[in-house]
Design an enzyme around this catalytic site. Structure first.
Site, PDB file in Angstrom:
ATOM      1  N   SER A  80       5.637   2.761  14.553  1.00 40.22           N
ATOM      2  CA  SER A  80       6.291   3.116  15.811  1.00 40.22           C
ATOM      3  C   SER A  80       6.211   1.936  16.795  1.00 40.22           C
ATOM      4  O   SER A  80       6.697   0.861  16.480  1.00 40.22           O
ATOM      5  CB  SER A  80       5.669   4.395  16.373  1.00 40.22           C
ATOM      6  OG  SER A  80       6.412   4.892  17.458  1.00 40.22           O
TER       7      SER A  80
ATOM      8  N   GLY B 166       2.489   4.818  19.706  1.00 41.03           N
ATOM      9  CA  GLY B 166       2.211   5.581  20.920  1.00 41.03           C
ATOM     10  C   GLY B 166       3.215   5.342  22.025  1.00 41.03           C
ATOM     11  O   GLY B 166       2.902   5.545  23.213  1.00 41.03           O
TER      12      GLY B 166
END
Length: 349
Positions: free
Chosen positions: A168, A88
């Site tokens: 991520s 995120g």
């Protein structure tokens, strides 16, 4: 139609009531942090062992963890444990991300923990007195891993067989937890999928944030600021670093990683469908298109003297997606390759 029943687990941190259906037990949004304020240092929550907690309800906006287990999981079952850390961009994400829920793993005999942490300013602005490589968001994960070590056996998991999987920003966090000054033995191996680091440290960007915030970068100032002011400041700050990670741990130093086995992953077409990448790649071939791709690639961190060689290789792979590939290579693959080359432990890419 599947039936839903309740299931009870007695752990050192308390008694947890979850739900059981379709061969999987679910324990949602378990509190593990004591956070008297949004910007407080990470501290473990302390509860009486006999305290009963309702873990049947998802609370995705809380900093918590959720657990999925096989329905036959019992203390001493010694199922392998996966701790998933969400991505995120260090701006968003939740421990209840439905894309990473643990049904499939549980049906294959794996206990899965989805771990939440503070993002944005709350997790990644450094204040005076903070250790140079310390961030509250990563400390949250450290406390969560300690909770797992103390409690996961009650859920049927093996605390000596924990694998961290991060995607991520979660992969960035997983690698940061591997640092020698952070690693505490709470996991055996790491899978880091598309890690992404800021190119500059927070100390190098502190002056920019100070200008946008209009107040000193201190815990007191941020605690007193209204949510509206913080939101406006973050928007300005993020826009300033739109071609990079605005927040996150930095600088990345793979030689500082502990000797922990790590699997690193990225994809060639990571940003083929990114809006900016599609816009540039869909332009009619011209001097302007070639200029904008080169200029943007260098702004995103590709060395000017390396661009022609990189462009030659990128065109050989997929000449129609040069900008999309540039975003993926500069924002993701550079860190994967660097960690793969320099990490001291066993490494696979």
């Amino acid at each position: 139609m599947s039936t839903v029943s309740t299931v009870i687990v007695k752990a050192p941190a308390g008694i947890y009531q979850g739900l059981s259906h379709d061969g999987v037990n679910f324990f949602h949004s378990i509190d593990f942090l004591d956070l008297p304020t949004r910007f407080a240092p990470a501290q473990p929550a302390e509860f009486a062992p006999e305290q009963l907690f309702d873990a049947t309800v998802e609370r995705p906006h809380e900093i918590a963890l959720s657990i999925s287990t096989p329905d036959d999981a019992r203390p001493g079952s010694d199922h392998p444990v996966v701790v998933y850390i969400h991505g995120g961009r260090f701006e968003s994400g939740t421990h209840e991300d439905p894309r990473a829920e643990g049904t499939a793993n549980a049906r294959h005999g794996v206990v899965q923990v989805q771990l939440g942490y503070r993002v944005g300013f709350e997790g990644f602005v450094q204040f005076p007195g903070d250790e140079p490589h310390a961030y509250r968001g990563i400390d949250d994960c450290q406390v969560g891993l300690e909770w797992v070590q103390k409690n996961i056996e009650a859920f049927g998991g093996d605390p000596t067989n924990v694998t961290i999987i991060g995607q991520s920003a979660g992969a960035t966090t997983a690698l940061w937890l591997m640092r020698k000054d952070h690693y505490r033995g709470g996991f055996r191996r790491v899978i880091a999928i598309s890690p992404c680091y800021p190119r500059h440290s927070f100390a190098q960007r502190k002056g920019t944030l100070r200008a946008f915030f209009g107040k000193p970068i201190t815990r007191r100032s941020f605690e007193k600021a209204s949510p509206k002011r913080l939101k406006r400041t973050f928007k300005l700050f993020r826009t300033r670093y739109i071609l990079d990670m605005a927040l996150g741990p930095a600088p990345f130093q793979p030689e500082e990683l502990a000797d922990v086995p790590v699997l690193l992953a990225s994809t060639r077409d990571e940003f083929y469908h990114d809006i900016g990448g599609k816009w540039a790649d869909n332009l009619k071939d011209s001097f302007f298109k070639r200029w904008i791709i080169k200029k943007t690639s260098i702004l995103m961190g590709l060395r000017k003297e390396s661009y022609d060689l990189w462009k030659f290789a990128a065109d050989k792979i997929d000449p129609t997606r040069t900008m999309g590939r540039s975003i993926g290579d500069t924002q993701i693959r550079r860190w994967v390759a660097w960690a793969g080359d320099a990490a001291p432990g066993d490494t696979w890419m």
